[in-house]
Design a protein around this motif. Structure first.
Motif, mmCIF file in Angstrom:
data_model
loop_
_atom_site.group_PDB
_atom_site.id
_atom_site.type_symbol
_atom_site.label_atom_id
_atom_site.label_comp_id
_atom_site.label_asym_id
_atom_site.label_seq_id
_atom_site.Cartn_x
_atom_site.Cartn_y
_atom_site.Cartn_z
ATOM 1 N N ARG A 154 0.849 -1.195 0.000
ATOM 2 C CA ARG A 154 0.000 0.000 0.000
ATOM 3 C C ARG A 154 0.886 1.247 0.000
ATOM 4 N NH1 ARG A 154 -2.419 0.112 5.202
ATOM 5 N NH2 ARG A 154 -0.498 -0.987 5.765
ATOM 6 N N SER A 155 0.537 2.181 -0.873
ATOM 7 C CA SER A 155 1.294 3.429 -0.944
ATOM 8 C C SER A 155 0.371 4.552 -1.393
ATOM 9 C CB SER A 155 2.490 3.278 -1.891
ATOM 10 O OG SER A 155 2.083 2.793 -3.156
ATOM 11 N N PHE A 156 0.924 5.752 -1.429
ATOM 12 C CA PHE A 156 0.122 6.931 -1.749
ATOM 13 C C PHE A 156 0.973 7.911 -2.523
ATOM 14 C CE2 PHE A 156 -1.818 11.072 -0.845
ATOM 15 C CZ PHE A 156 -3.180 10.805 -1.036
ATOM 16 N N ALA A 157 0.472 8.344 -3.666
ATOM 17 C CA ALA A 157 1.154 9.332 -4.504
ATOM 18 C C ALA A 157 0.425 10.656 -4.374
ATOM 19 C CB ALA A 157 1.161 8.883 -5.958
ATOM 20 N N GLY A 158 1.130 11.709 -3.965
ATOM 21 C CA GLY A 158 0.412 12.954 -3.769
ATOM 22 C C GLY A 158 1.310 14.170 -3.691
ATOM 23 N N ALA A 159 0.729 15.230 -3.184
ATOM 24 C CA ALA A 159 1.435 16.497 -2.983
ATOM 25 C C ALA A 159 0.961 17.089 -1.673
ATOM 26 C CB ALA A 159 1.163 17.458 -4.140
ATOM 27 N N GLU A 160 1.839 17.824 -1.001
ATOM 28 C CA GLU A 160 1.432 18.476 0.244
ATOM 29 C C GLU A 160 0.373 19.524 -0.074
ATOM 30 O OE1 GLU A 160 3.368 20.414 4.280
ATOM 31 O OE2 GLU A 160 4.614 20.205 2.482
ATOM 32 N N TRP A 161 -0.748 19.448 0.637
ATOM 33 C CA TRP A 161 -1.895 20.307 0.351
ATOM 34 C C TRP A 161 -1.942 21.456 1.344
ATOM 35 C CZ3 TRP A 161 -4.785 21.896 -3.247
ATOM 36 C CH2 TRP A 161 -6.067 22.419 -3.039
ATOM 37 N N GLN A 162 -1.998 22.669 0.809
ATOM 38 C CA GLN A 162 -2.028 23.865 1.641
ATOM 39 C C GLN A 162 -3.341 24.623 1.484
ATOM 40 O OE1 GLN A 162 1.506 25.675 0.033
ATOM 41 N NE2 GLN A 162 2.895 24.376 1.226
ATOM 42 N N GLY A 163 -4.302 23.992 0.812
ATOM 43 C CA GLY A 163 -5.610 24.607 0.622
ATOM 44 C C GLY A 163 -6.600 24.185 1.684
ATOM 45 N N GLY A 164 -7.887 24.253 1.359
ATOM 46 C CA GLY A 164 -8.947 23.934 2.312
ATOM 47 C C GLY A 164 -9.405 22.498 2.195
ATOM 48 N N ASP A 165 -10.673 22.318 1.780
ATOM 49 C CA ASP A 165 -11.233 20.979 1.668
ATOM 50 C C ASP A 165 -10.512 20.173 0.585
ATOM 51 O OD1 ASP A 165 -13.054 21.652 3.608
ATOM 52 O OD2 ASP A 165 -14.630 22.217 2.174
ATOM 53 N N THR A 166 -10.592 18.855 0.703
ATOM 54 C CA THR A 166 -9.987 17.974 -0.294
ATOM 55 C C THR A 166 -10.714 18.128 -1.625
ATOM 56 O OG1 THR A 166 -9.492 16.380 1.457
ATOM 57 C CG2 THR A 166 -9.370 15.585 -0.818
#
Length: 275
Positions: free
Chosen positions: A188-200
């Motif tokens: 199991r893994s997750f590809a993403g970016a650090e989120w600095q906004g509000g809701d997903t």
């Protein structure tokens, strides 16, 4: 069909058919657009031509297989879309700075840390940091860690097509299982970016990386050889550090972009949460 969906369909097709016909005409058909307009749309939305993406994804897959497998190089070349060995060697050298054979030898990962001679051991810088909690938006992945690249391609495409890239920090990957203890198909893994906004944003998943102390190893080189960094972190640094890992997953922070720099110039931080 949304343009984002067209892009994701094409990326999936490239990933699933590395040895297939990936010509501009074929990819335009997959996108259900004219050849002329598709080329312009793809380049405008991704910053790369179709040919550049095909080449990068084919060679990334080949690099991973060269490290993980003992298959003949010519077989890997054909199965990654290079039926002529000479053209594969030329393309690989142009991207990775060495021949496939030299890359395989340099990335040899089958020697445990305790059996490697000091002269053969690459040293990696490690520092301890206190970090805040980080929220990541992206997509979950299940299966071989080396196959997570498609999810990163999708995440990048979705961020750019929605013009929300400016609300993100670095691209990051989280890896929840030990590949030596869990079957490859179940990793199991997750590809993403650090989120600095509000809701997903719609269509994205979210995970949180906990705050606390982390040991950070800075690795320079192709993603296919990252395992050597992990092996050194766990086999050399950790046993002599006096530190104890927390029950939290490792994650990676990607400091530059594989679309902009050569594989040997890629910089990756491996974060190991510690008590």
């Amino acid at each position: 069909m949304r343009y984002e969906d067209r892009l994701l369909r094409v990326l999936r097709y490239i990933h699933d058919n590395p040895a297939g016909d990936l010509s501009l005409d074929t990819l335009a058909d997959v996108a259900a657009m004219s050849r002329f307009h598709w080329h312009r749309v793809f380049h405008a939305m991704t910053g790369e031509t179709c040919a550049q993406v095909v080449r990068r994804m084919r060679l990334h897959r080949a690099a991973g297989r060269l490290i993980r497998e003992k298959s003949p190089i010519d077989v890997i070349a054909v199965e990654c879309g290079y039926p002529q060995p000479r053209s594969f060697v030329q393309a690989f050298r142009a991207s990775y700075g060495m021949t496939p054979n030299a890359f395989r030898k340099a990335g040899r990962l089958d020697a445990p840390a305790l059996l490697q001679r000091d002269g053969d051991m690459t040293m990696y810088p490690v520092e301890i940091r206190d970090v805040s909690q980080r929220r990541l938006i992206g997509l979950h992945h299940k299966g071989a860690y080396m196959q997570i690249g498609l999810k990163f391609e999708k995440v990048s495409t979705m961020l750019f097509s929605r013009d929300i890239w400016h609300q993100c920090g670095a691209m990051m990957g989280a890896y929840f299982d030990d590949p030596q203890a869990v079957a490859e198909s179940d990793l199991r893994s997750f590809a993403g970016a650090e989120w600095q906004g509000g809701d997903t944003p719609d269509g994205f998943d979210m995970v949180e990386m906990p705050a606390g102390r982390v040991a950070v190893l800075t690795f320079k080189g192709p993603y296919a050889t990252l395992k050597s960094g992990y092996d050194w972190l766990y086999g050399q640094w950790l046993p002599t550090s006096g530190e104890t890992p927390r029950d939290a997953p490792c994650y990676e922070v990607y400091l530059n972009n594989p679309r902009e720099v050569a594989p040997e110039e890629l910089l990756t931080e491996i974060h190991l949460p510690i008590a």
